[in-house]
Design a protein around this motif. Structure first.
Motif, short mmCIF file in Angstrom:
data_model
loop_
_atom_site.label_atom_id
_atom_site.label_comp_id
_atom_site.label_asym_id
_atom_site.label_seq_id
_atom_site.Cartn_x
_atom_site.Cartn_y
_atom_site.Cartn_z
N GLN A 81 0.81 -1.21 0.00
CA GLN A 81 0.00 0.00 0.00
C GLN A 81 0.86 1.28 0.00
O GLN A 81 0.41 2.31 -0.51
CB GLN A 81 -0.86 -0.02 1.25
CG GLN A 81 -2.09 0.80 1.12
CD GLN A 81 -3.08 0.44 2.19
OE1 GLN A 81 -2.72 0.07 3.29
NE2 GLN A 81 -4.34 0.56 1.88
N CYS A 137 0.91 3.33 -3.11
CA CYS A 137 -0.21 3.04 -4.02
C CYS A 137 -0.98 4.34 -4.27
O CYS A 137 -1.22 5.12 -3.36
CB CYS A 137 -1.15 2.00 -3.42
SG CYS A 137 -2.59 1.71 -4.48
N ASN A 161 -3.94 4.70 -4.86
CA ASN A 161 -5.35 4.64 -4.42
C ASN A 161 -5.53 4.86 -2.93
O ASN A 161 -6.63 4.67 -2.42
CB ASN A 161 -5.95 3.27 -4.77
CG ASN A 161 -5.90 2.99 -6.25
OD1 ASN A 161 -6.01 3.90 -7.06
ND2 ASN A 161 -5.73 1.73 -6.61
N VAL A 162 -4.48 5.26 -2.21
CA VAL A 162 -4.62 5.28 -0.74
C VAL A 162 -5.66 6.27 -0.23
O VAL A 162 -6.27 6.02 0.80
CB VAL A 162 -3.29 5.51 0.01
CG1 VAL A 162 -2.55 4.22 0.20
CG2 VAL A 162 -2.45 6.56 -0.64
N PHE A 222 -8.65 4.42 -0.24
CA PHE A 222 -8.65 3.42 0.83
C PHE A 222 -9.11 4.08 2.12
O PHE A 222 -10.00 3.58 2.81
CB PHE A 222 -7.24 2.83 1.01
CG PHE A 222 -7.14 1.85 2.14
CD1 PHE A 222 -7.56 0.54 1.96
CD2 PHE A 222 -6.65 2.24 3.38
CE1 PHE A 222 -7.48 -0.38 3.01
CE2 PHE A 222 -6.57 1.33 4.42
CZ PHE A 222 -6.98 0.01 4.24
N CYS A 258 -10.46 2.29 -4.51
CA CYS A 258 -9.52 1.35 -3.91
C CYS A 258 -10.02 -0.07 -4.12
O CYS A 258 -11.22 -0.33 -4.10
CB CYS A 258 -9.40 1.68 -2.42
SG CYS A 258 -8.65 0.35 -1.47
N LEU A 259 -9.09 -0.98 -4.32
CA LEU A 259 -9.44 -2.34 -4.72
C LEU A 259 -9.64 -3.29 -3.53
O LEU A 259 -9.82 -4.49 -3.70
CB LEU A 259 -8.33 -2.89 -5.63
CG LEU A 259 -7.99 -1.98 -6.80
CD1 LEU A 259 -6.68 -2.41 -7.47
CD2 LEU A 259 -9.12 -1.99 -7.82
N PHE A 260 -9.60 -2.72 -2.31
CA PHE A 260 -9.66 -3.55 -1.11
C PHE A 260 -11.07 -4.09 -0.85
O PHE A 260 -11.24 -5.20 -0.37
CB PHE A 260 -9.20 -2.72 0.09
CG PHE A 260 -9.19 -3.46 1.39
CD1 PHE A 260 -8.28 -4.48 1.62
CD2 PHE A 260 -10.10 -3.15 2.40
CE1 PHE A 260 -8.27 -5.17 2.82
CE2 PHE A 260 -10.09 -3.83 3.61
CZ PHE A 260 -9.17 -4.85 3.82
N CYS A 311 -8.02 -6.84 -2.92
CA CYS A 311 -6.62 -6.39 -2.89
C CYS A 311 -5.97 -6.75 -1.56
O CYS A 311 -6.53 -6.54 -0.49
CB CYS A 311 -6.54 -4.88 -3.11
SG CYS A 311 -4.82 -4.32 -3.21
N GLY A 360 -2.95 -5.54 -0.71
CA GLY A 360 -1.93 -4.53 -0.46
C GLY A 360 -1.72 -4.19 1.02
O GLY A 360 -0.58 -4.05 1.46
N PRO A 361 -2.79 -4.09 1.81
CA PRO A 361 -2.59 -3.72 3.22
C PRO A 361 -2.05 -4.88 4.06
O PRO A 361 -1.70 -4.66 5.22
CB PRO A 361 -3.99 -3.34 3.70
CG PRO A 361 -4.84 -3.24 2.49
CD PRO A 361 -4.21 -4.08 1.43
N THR A 389 -1.32 -2.51 -8.48
CA THR A 389 -2.44 -1.68 -8.01
C THR A 389 -2.54 -0.39 -8.79
O THR A 389 -3.63 0.16 -8.94
CB THR A 389 -2.37 -1.39 -6.50
OG1 THR A 389 -1.24 -0.55 -6.24
CG2 THR A 389 -2.25 -2.67 -5.70
S1 SF4 Z 1 -5.95 -1.77 -0.71
FE1 SF4 Z 1 -4.81 -2.07 -2.61
S2 SF4 Z 1 -5.69 -0.59 -4.04
FE2 SF4 Z 1 -6.36 0.03 -2.01
S3 SF4 Z 1 -4.83 1.54 -1.39
FE3 SF4 Z 1 -4.15 -0.45 -0.60
S4 SF4 Z 1 -2.77 -1.27 -2.14
FE4 SF4 Z 1 -3.91 0.42 -3.09
#
Ligand code: SF4
Lengths: 195, 453
Positions: A69, A72, A74-75, A78, A92-94, A99, A101-102, A120
């Protein structure tokens, strides 16, 4: 070589050290970023092995402390719980497409891939390939490019370093506040992604 | 992957190969498109084609300099007049073109990364389209990167002329005239490769089976919005087909069967991939202990209408020479129809076929980038369902296909057939060999084969 998934042991045994006094240094990733491999080799060849600190899975901390993350693009989404998805700019792709990422430690979003991008940044959910257990959930039905939920809406896995309850409370608050702001027409220029 | 999520192939199969992961992804997503009956927006078909094409074009300099041309610098050719020049340019690591060519091969996959996030091992092609939604700067940057590839390698070092001039070549005689047209072309890396190959005699060995198979690739943006197995052939830009040495046949995936008589799996009758049971692996042997009348390979033996066939760039450019390629979206390039007639299949023509693709791929990538419509969609969410699917493409090394069957929402059967199994797979159940025959007795030393891979 020195681990089986999360457990120490593996082919060489948990106490293995090489002739040079080093344990196995694990450079994870599928594939591992070429920088991760070459920079550790450069560190060794320039006499800096003492500065290569290893984490619990023997990964060099310099690359595998921060999460995917970090860096990224997209934070903001997020933080404000704005959903992204396939074929769509921004978000955000979470929340919908799984996703990781976190929960994944790697420097993909700081050093980038092929000099230009990262998963991402190209709207591709992080698959968590630098963490033991990849491919996660053993590719079971419903685990691919979908966020697994409790009660239909609470993400089953929450960002590392948060308690589940704390995360749900904070996330719920953010979602309600920023969602209502959008409803009543507060301008949120950070989400009107440009072409 | 039995029992796993239907989309497991999108994550697992790109990781089968470090060079053709994008090709596996092209197949895996197409197999799901046909099984789930998705709708594909034109942008998605364009961005998938760009991914496939950038992966294939990167492989051309990388394969040529890092894998193939270093063998031309072998001492065995030291008595040939062009040997010194070949060594100067193509010797591994130290050749003057080696580093430049290998470095240039990194450019096209930067374009792949702009749309897929990274190369290799992205999963950006998904049933229903692609994950990304590129912006103007992604497209302009992609043009700039490809232009750099053209300036740094393709036109300067490789062709010694413009792409447009090179693409005027239609026959073997045209090609020979092109080599001798001026010093720049004569002394380009391609010019040197052609002259040295003929001098070293690379056109005199490596005939193969004389039959060719290509699944074709690049599904046209306007002709495959409703993906079906039946509609695939007509939608291809680079054509599919089976060439038996005299005649072209329409490609039908149902004519493929895999044999395991000489592979280390429990015997089952030869079957189409949809009908193959899960294989039961048996004990393998070292080369020295192998009995070539029995089982001696981990590869199965694929056959088309019971015939062995060669897959790869030569098969691909032969399909492009099919005089039936009359539709405006189909590639028609007669060069290799003529080359095969005059020189046949051999190490030289096979390699020439591969490097011949660079110029066309460059122009296709450029055209497809221009066609991406930033105001239109990239993904249409599909509905998951049970069923059978087939996805195929042309990987850099040739015909690649995936077959899937989904039952009760999970994978029941998943079969991948790679081009190398066509080329170096074992004998089939009736003892007929593939392009590379097994040795008549177990060799004492390491086999050195002229690589297709
Ligand atoms: S969850 Fe994925 S898309 Fe969203 S901010 Fe974190 S790394 Fe980026």
């Amino acid at each position: 070589m020195q681990f089986l998934r999360k457990d120490k042991g593996g082919f060489l045994g948990s106490n293995y050290v090489s002739k040079g006094g080093l344990p196995v240094i694990n450079i994870p990733g599928c594939p591992a970023h070429p920088d991760w491999i070459t920079q550790i080799l450069v560190a060794i060849s320039t006499g800096r092995i003492g500065d290569v600190l290893l984490d619990d899975y023997h990964r060099p901390k310099t690359f595998f402390t921060d999460f995917v993350q970090t860096g990224c693009t997209n934070v903001i989404s997020f933080a404000q719980k704005v959903d992204g998805g396939f074929g769509k700019r921004g978000g955000c792709l979470f929340y919908e497409v799984g996703c990781r990422g976190p929960m994944t430690r790697a420097s993909c979003n700081r050093i980038l891939w092929n000099r230009h991008s990262s998963k991402t940044r190209a709207n591709h959910p992080c698959l968590g390939c630098t963490e033991p257990g990849f491919p996660h959930h053993d590719l079971a039905k419903g685990s691919i490019f979908k966020t697994m939920h409790y009660l239909g809406f609470l993400p089953k896995e929450t960002p590392e370093g948060t308690s589940k309850l704390g995360y749900y409370l904070r996330a719920g608050f953010e979602k309600v506040v920023s969602g209502s702001e959008r409803l009543v027409g507060v301008d949120q220029p950070q989400f009107s992604s440009s072409k | 992957m039995q029992g796993k999520d239907p989309q497991a192939g999108l994550i697992v199969t790109p990781r089968i190969c470090g060079i053709c992961g994008g090709s596996h992804l092209y197949c895996a997503s197409s197999a799901l498109d046909t099984a789930w009956k998705t709708t594909l927006p034109p942008n998605a078909l364009l961005l998938r084609a760009i991914g496939q094409a950038t992966e294939t074009i990167q492989s051309i300099p990388r394969w040529f300099y890092a894998i193939f041309a270093t063998d031309m610098a072998n001492k065995k050719f030291a008595n040939k007049p062009l040997y010194d020049e070949v060594v100067k340019r193509f010797a591994a690591y130290v050749g003057t073109s080696f580093q430049q060519g290998v470095s240039a091969s990194g450019r096209p996959v930067e374009v792949y990364a702009l749309f897929g996030g990274q190369w290799p091992h992205s999963s950006y092609m998904v049933p229903g389209g692609v994950m990304c939604a590129p912006t103007l700067k992604d497209i302009t940057r992609a043009h700039a990167i490809m232009n750099q590839f053209r300036k740094d390698w393709l036109e300067s070092l490789w062709l010694g002329c413009s792409i447009e001039r090179y693409m005027q070549i239609k026959t073997w005689d045209d090609l020979m005239a092109w080599v001798e047209e001026n010093d720049s072309q004569r002394n380009s890396d391609l010019g040197l490769f052609i002259r040295a190959s003929l001098e070293f005699g690379l056109h005199k060995f490596g005939q193969g089976v004389g039959k060719f198979i290509a699944y074709g690739t690049y599904l046209h943006k306007d002709h495959y919005q409703k993906p079906t197995v039946e509609g695939r052939n007509a939608a291809l830009i680079s054509r599919s087909g089976f060439y038996d040495g005299k005649k072209y046949h329409v490609f039908d995936h149902l004519s493929i069967k895999e044999h395991v008589g000489h592979a280390w799996y429990a015997d089952v009758p030869a079957a189409h991939p949809w009908d193959e049971p899960m294989p039961t692996p048996l004990q393998s042997h070292t080369l020295a202990d192998s009995n070539f009348n029995e089982k001696y390979s981990w590869s199965k033996a694929p056959r088309y209408m019971d015939m062995a066939a060669e897959a790869g760039p030569l098969a691909r450019v032969l399909m492009n020479a099919n005089p039936d390629n009359l539709l405006p979206h189909q590639v028609f390039d007669p060069l290799f129809g003529d080359v095969i007639e005059k020189l046949g299949a051999n190490v030289f023509t096979r390699t020439l076929a591969r490097v011949h693709e660079a110029a066309r791929l460059y122009t296709q990538i450029d055209e497809w980038l221009r066609q991406v419509d930033l105001n239109s969609e990239f993904y249409i969410k599909p509905e998951e369902r049970d069923g059978k699917g087939f996805g195929a493409t042309e990987a850099a090394r040739g015909a690649l296909a995936h077959w899937i069957e989904i039952e009760n929402g999970v994978i029941k059967n998943y079969q991948v057939m790679a081009p190398t199994t066509w080329n170096v797979g074992p004998n089939d159940d009736r003892g007929n060999p593939a392009r590379l025959k097994p040795p008549s007795k177990a060799p004492k030393s390491k086999i050195h084969m002229i690589p297709s891979k």
